[in-house]
Design a protein around this motif. Sequence first.
Motif, short mmCIF file in Angstrom:
data_model
loop_
_atom_site.label_atom_id
_atom_site.label_comp_id
_atom_site.label_asym_id
_atom_site.label_seq_id
_atom_site.Cartn_x
_atom_site.Cartn_y
_atom_site.Cartn_z
N GLU A 49 0.83 -1.21 0.00
CA GLU A 49 0.00 0.00 0.00
C GLU A 49 0.87 1.26 0.00
OE1 GLU A 49 -3.48 2.14 2.71
OE2 GLU A 49 -2.81 0.11 3.18
N GLY A 50 1.93 1.24 0.82
CA GLY A 50 2.83 2.38 0.86
C GLY A 50 3.53 2.59 -0.47
N VAL A 51 3.95 1.51 -1.10
CA VAL A 51 4.60 1.59 -2.41
C VAL A 51 3.66 2.21 -3.44
CG1 VAL A 51 5.46 0.23 -4.35
CG2 VAL A 51 6.23 -0.28 -2.02
N GLU A 52 2.41 1.74 -3.46
CA GLU A 52 1.42 2.24 -4.43
C GLU A 52 1.21 3.74 -4.27
OE1 GLU A 52 -2.17 0.02 -4.14
OE2 GLU A 52 -1.24 -1.88 -4.70
N LEU A 53 1.08 4.20 -3.02
CA LEU A 53 0.85 5.63 -2.77
C LEU A 53 2.02 6.48 -3.25
CD1 LEU A 53 -0.70 5.49 0.83
CD2 LEU A 53 -1.86 6.21 -1.27
N ILE A 54 3.23 6.01 -2.96
CA ILE A 54 4.42 6.78 -3.35
C ILE A 54 4.57 6.83 -4.86
CG2 ILE A 54 6.95 6.82 -3.26
CD1 ILE A 54 6.53 5.40 -0.43
N VAL A 55 4.43 5.71 -5.52
CA VAL A 55 4.57 5.67 -6.98
C VAL A 55 3.49 6.52 -7.64
CG1 VAL A 55 4.58 4.20 -9.02
CG2 VAL A 55 5.73 3.44 -6.95
#
Length: 270
Positions: A49-55
Motif C-alpha cells: 500500500e505504501g509503495v502504491e501511494l508513493i509511486v
Amino acid sequence: MNRNTPKPIVYVVSDSAGDTAESVLKAAAIQFHPNIVEVRRAPYVTGREGVELIVAEAAKSQAIVLFTLVVPELRDYLIAQARKRKVISIDLLGPIISTLEKAFNREPLHQPGLIHQLDEDYFKKVEAVEFAVKYDDGRDATGVLLADIVLVGVSRTSKTPLSMYLAHRMLKVANVPLVPELQPPEQLFTVSPDKVIGLVIDPEKLNMIRKERLKSLGLADSALYAQIERIKKELEHAQKIMTRVGCKVIDVSNKAVEETAGVILNLFRR
C-alpha cells in the motif's frame, strides 16, 4: 538545466530510515551545483500500500523514485508499479545484493535496518553525539577528563559544530568557552595537552561573525559582545590560557568546519 528550470523531484524510498539512499542522491546531485534537487523522503515503507501511494504521487509530479528495499517481493512490486505508471525508478541495493549473493553463494538475510542494528560504529557515533551534547559549552567540567578531544576558544569559533562533526567520526569531544571574566575549569590544566585543541580567529573576522549573530537574534550589532576591543581582549585572554595549557592551536579564520575537523583528525592520527 539552467537555474530557471524547475528542480527535479526525487522520492527516496526505504524500508529503513533512508539515510543510505539520500546520501547517495546528495553525492550525485552536488555535481549539478547550483541546481538543486527536491528530496521527498519516504522511510519505513514495509507494505504494498505504501509503495502504491508513493509511486502514484511520483507519477503525478513526474518525479524519480530512488529506493533501497531489501525485501525482494517489495522491491519487485515497486519496480512493477513504477513501470506500470511510467515512473523512472532506480534500485540502489538490488544489483549489489544480487552480485554479493553469487559471490558468497548464500541467501541474503532480507532484513531492513541491519546497518543500524549490526554496525558497531553506529552505536559509537550515537554515544559520541550524546557526549558532545552533554559536555557542550563547558556545562560539566568532568567532560574534560572523559573526552578524547577538548576544544577551547572564545565564543563563535565553531566549537559546538566541530564537536558534533567529530562525534560523527566516533570521537568524544568536550568544549570549553574561554571568557576573561570566568576562570577555566582546573581539569583543563590536569589533562594531557595533547588532547586539547585551541581555536583562534582573526579579530575582524570574529567581529563580522558576531555582528551577524546579533542581527539574527534581533539585537543591535553595537552590543559589547561584537565590539572589536572586547573581541581583542577575549582573544588575548584565550591565548594566555592556551599557552598555559601547552596545547596545539588552530586558526579557524578562513576554514570551514570540515577543514578544521580534517586538521584535528590528522593531528590525532599522528
